[in-house]
Design an enzyme around this catalytic site. Structure first.
Site, PDB file in Angstrom:
ATOM      1  N   HIS A  84      41.696  45.465  42.534  1.00 48.88           N
ATOM      2  CA  HIS A  84      41.442  44.517  42.583  1.00 48.88           C
ATOM      3  C   HIS A  84      40.224  44.303  42.734  1.00 48.88           C
ATOM      4  O   HIS A  84      39.445  44.801  43.827  1.00 48.88           O
ATOM      5  CB  HIS A  84      42.032  44.121  43.759  1.00 48.88           C
ATOM      6  CG  HIS A  84      43.466  44.212  44.125  1.00 48.88           C
ATOM      7  ND1 HIS A  84      44.443  42.860  43.280  1.00 48.88           N
ATOM      8  CD2 HIS A  84      44.686  45.158  43.604  1.00 48.88           C
ATOM      9  CE1 HIS A  84      46.119  43.723  43.374  1.00 48.88           C
ATOM     10  NE2 HIS A  84      45.675  44.404  44.093  1.00 48.88           N
TER      11      HIS A  84
ATOM     12  N   ASN B 252      50.614  47.733  51.444  1.00 48.28           N
ATOM     13  CA  ASN B 252      51.201  46.678  50.742  1.00 48.28           C
ATOM     14  C   ASN B 252      52.317  47.393  49.454  1.00 48.28           C
ATOM     15  O   ASN B 252      50.795  47.209  48.845  1.00 48.28           O
ATOM     16  CB  ASN B 252      51.316  45.332  49.663  1.00 48.28           C
ATOM     17  CG  ASN B 252      51.388  44.175  51.514  1.00 48.28           C
ATOM     18  OD1 ASN B 252      51.654  44.664  52.990  1.00 48.28           O
ATOM     19  ND2 ASN B 252      51.161  43.272  51.776  1.00 48.28           N
TER      20      ASN B 252
ATOM     21  N   GLY C  33      45.845  46.815  52.763  1.00 46.76           N
ATOM     22  CA  GLY C  33      45.027  46.981  50.963  1.00 46.76           C
ATOM     23  C   GLY C  33      43.871  47.527  51.943  1.00 46.76           C
ATOM     24  O   GLY C  33      44.044  48.128  52.733  1.00 46.76           O
TER      25      GLY C  33
ATOM     26  N   ASP D 230      45.283  51.067  43.242  1.00 44.36           N
ATOM     27  CA  ASP D 230      45.428  49.856  44.446  1.00 44.36           C
ATOM     28  C   ASP D 230      44.097  49.414  44.697  1.00 44.36           C
ATOM     29  O   ASP D 230      44.468  49.254  46.277  1.00 44.36           O
ATOM     30  CB  ASP D 230      46.966  49.541  45.010  1.00 44.36           C
ATOM     31  CG  ASP D 230      47.230  48.121  45.221  1.00 44.36           C
ATOM     32  OD1 ASP D 230      46.652  47.307  44.953  1.00 44.36           O
ATOM     33  OD2 ASP D 230      47.759  48.514  45.962  1.00 44.36           O
TER      34      ASP D 230
ATOM     35  N   HIS E 276      45.391  49.954  38.547  1.00 43.11           N
ATOM     36  CA  HIS E 276      46.050  48.822  39.334  1.00 43.11           C
ATOM     37  C   HIS E 276      44.599  48.418  40.291  1.00 43.11           C
ATOM     38  O   HIS E 276      44.531  49.423  40.944  1.00 43.11           O
ATOM     39  CB  HIS E 276      47.378  49.152  39.667  1.00 43.11           C
ATOM     40  CG  HIS E 276      47.616  48.332  40.719  1.00 43.11           C
ATOM     41  ND1 HIS E 276      48.839  48.407  40.816  1.00 43.11           N
ATOM     42  CD2 HIS E 276      47.059  47.423  41.780  1.00 43.11           C
ATOM     43  CE1 HIS E 276      49.206  47.501  41.800  1.00 43.11           C
ATOM     44  NE2 HIS E 276      47.840  46.775  41.852  1.00 43.11           N
TER      45      HIS E 276
HETATM   46  O1  DOR Z   1      47.885  46.006  50.220  1.00 44.00           O
HETATM   47  C1  DOR Z   1      48.001  45.072  48.688  1.00 44.00           C
HETATM   48  N1  DOR Z   1      46.816  44.156  48.849  1.00 44.00           N
HETATM   49  N2  DOR Z   1      48.885  45.218  48.031  1.00 44.00           N
HETATM   50  C2  DOR Z   1      49.228  44.424  46.930  1.00 44.00           C
HETATM   51  O2  DOR Z   1      49.731  44.049  46.164  1.00 44.00           O
HETATM   52  C3  DOR Z   1      48.157  43.439  46.743  1.00 44.00           C
HETATM   53  C4  DOR Z   1      46.055  44.023  46.714  1.00 44.00           C
HETATM   54  C5  DOR Z   1      45.617  42.884  47.934  1.00 44.00           C
HETATM   55  O3  DOR Z   1      45.413  41.780  46.218  1.00 44.00           O
HETATM   56  O4  DOR Z   1      45.123  42.821  48.854  1.00 44.00           O
HETATM   57 ZN    ZN Z   2      50.997  45.172  44.846  1.00 42.79          ZN
END
Ligand code: DOR
Ligand code: ZN
Length: 424
Positions: free
Chosen positions: A62, A277, A323, A304, A60
């Site tokens: 980004h 989140n 995030g 994440d 997970h």
């Molecule tokens: O805190 C978060 N940031 N939760 C997510 O599910 C997406 C992520 C983001 O893409 O910044």
């Molecule tokens: Zn998420």
């Protein structure tokens, strides 16, 4: 090209190995494990005092490219992965454009190729992650996606989600779900509870997450699809998964270091740095997450990793994006919070960060079995250091762990036999 890793504590949960051994790497593969292996013409890497484990598999992450290169690029995200001991990662599709067609999958893979990190872009479930029209799962699978997800955007339409699960099941792809009821959480910044009250802000209730976990469990049972719950953050959520597993439903789940380390109180201390989140929750939730890690209800530890710019994070709490970054700190945080505390053995902890996510994604990764790709992390399990966001190679500096003393430091990361990170 031969590399001999000599004298390390080899920890390979998949093979049940935790002992002092040499590892010979040849042509990018694990060739042999054994005692006193001859070096011959191989380059020797002294691993005395280090643990040699399978490269971490972070399912997970980004990476932000295409579209949000100010936050992170594939290159900087992969450099951060290498620095954190991560050799395989799943890249989330909430880019711009979203990873909703084979072209974007190929673009991300092409950008990742020179980094040496094995990047597997996940395919979006719906076009543009709009929650309206399903993507072409078969085409995405043919392009190499290991899973489908609309992560970042909870899927609200149950009929559509059920159809997605039926199609994912047919293609044998797991569906990774970000569970939070959107109407209940809106764009709120923090957990609903003591802290949201203190701040006078509306909050994201735990039940918003738990309802969607319950919904997904029922749809997984109904469709037979493999549903994987992303970044689980509440004790009740863990209980729902525990009961579902006991009933034989194909559900798995992951959590992140922030959820076994911090409570919502951190928002009072660190503001937007602690906004994520789903949100940081209560002490009872932290304990529920730890219990789920100990009894095996939770299948994977992921980061994440969600980089944002300093400018974005400097906005007031209600307006800043959610995030936190994690790639460069996850191993140290897991060692500190789970292993050195005695909650998990070294191999159980490592399994959650390599063998187990690899297995649930059906990847030939996460173990040091001869013949497999030579993906390894070598770390000093005992070295203390202080997390310093200024040292990050990620573009993202948004971490609530800055200044924290942790125990366990990555020294080398090796991917397909190549050293892709070396400390110093
Ligand atoms: O805190 C978060 N940031 N939760 C997510 O599910 C997406 C992520 C983001 O893409 O910044
Ligand atoms: Zn998420």
């Amino acid at each position: 090209m031969r590399l001999l890793i000599r004298g390390g504590r080899v920890a390979d949960p998949a093979q049940g190995i935790d002992e002092c051994l040499d590892i010979l790497l040849e042509n990018g593969k694990i060739a042999r494990l054994g005692r006193n292996l001859p070096a011959e013409d191989a380059r020797v890497l002294d691993a005395d005092g280090l643990v040699a484990a399978p490269g971490l598999v972070d399912m997970h992450v980004h990476l932000r490219e295409p579209g949000f290169e100010a936050k992170e690029t594939v290159a900087t995200g992969c450099a951060a992965a290498a620095r954190g001991g991560v050799t395989t990662l799943v890249a989330m599709p909430n880019t711009r454009p979203a990873t909703d067609c084979p072209g974007i999958v190929k673009l991300v893979r092409a950008k990742a190729a020179p980094t040496g990190v094995n990047v597997l872009p996940a395919g979006a479930v719906t076009l543009g992650q709009k929650g309206e029209v399903l993507t072409d799962f078969a085409a995405l699978k043919a392009a190499g996606v290991p899973a489908l997800t609309d992560d970042g955007v909870p899927i609200q339409n149950m009929a559509l989600l059920r159809q997605a699960m039926q199609e994912a099941k047919r293609l044998n792809l797991p569906l990774l779900d970000h569970c939070e009821d959107r109407d209940m959480v809106q764009n709120y910044a923090v957990n609903e509870g003591a802290v949201s009250q203190k701040l006078g802000l509306p909050g994201r209730p735990a039940v918003a997450e738990e309802l969607q976990i319950m919904r997904d469990v029922m749809l997984a049972e109904d469709t037979g699809a493999h549903v994987h719950i992303c970044h689980i953050s509440t004790a009740k959520g863990v209980n729902i998964v525990r009961q579902a597993k006991a009933r034989g439903i194909r559900v798995t789940c992951e959590t992140c270091p922030q959820y076994f380390t911090f409570t919502e109180e951190e928002v009072l201390r660190q503001g937007t740095m602690a906004r994520v989140n789903p949100p940081l929750r209560t002490q009872a939730d932290v304990e529920g997450i730890r219990a789920g890690l100990v009894d095996g209800t939770i299948d994977a530890i992921v980061t994440d990793h969600a980089p944002h710019t300093a400018e974005e994070k400097s906005k007031p709490l209600p307006d800043a994006p959610s995030g936190m970054v994690g790639l460069e700190t996850s191993l140290a945080l897991a060692l500190t919070g789970l292993y050195h505390t005695g909650l998990l053995s070294l191999n159980r902890m490592l399994a959650l960060m390599s063998a187990s996510p690899a297995a649930l994604l059906g990847l030939d990764k996460g173990t040091l079995v001869p013949g497999r790709d030579a993906d390894l992390v070598l770390f000093d399990p005992n070295q203390e250091w202080v997390i310093d966001k200024e040292q990050f190679v990620s573009k993202g500096r948004n971490t609530p762990f800055h200044g924290r003393t942790v125990r366990g430091k990555v020294k080398y990361t090796i991917s397909r036999g190549n050293i892709i990170y070396q400390e110093g």
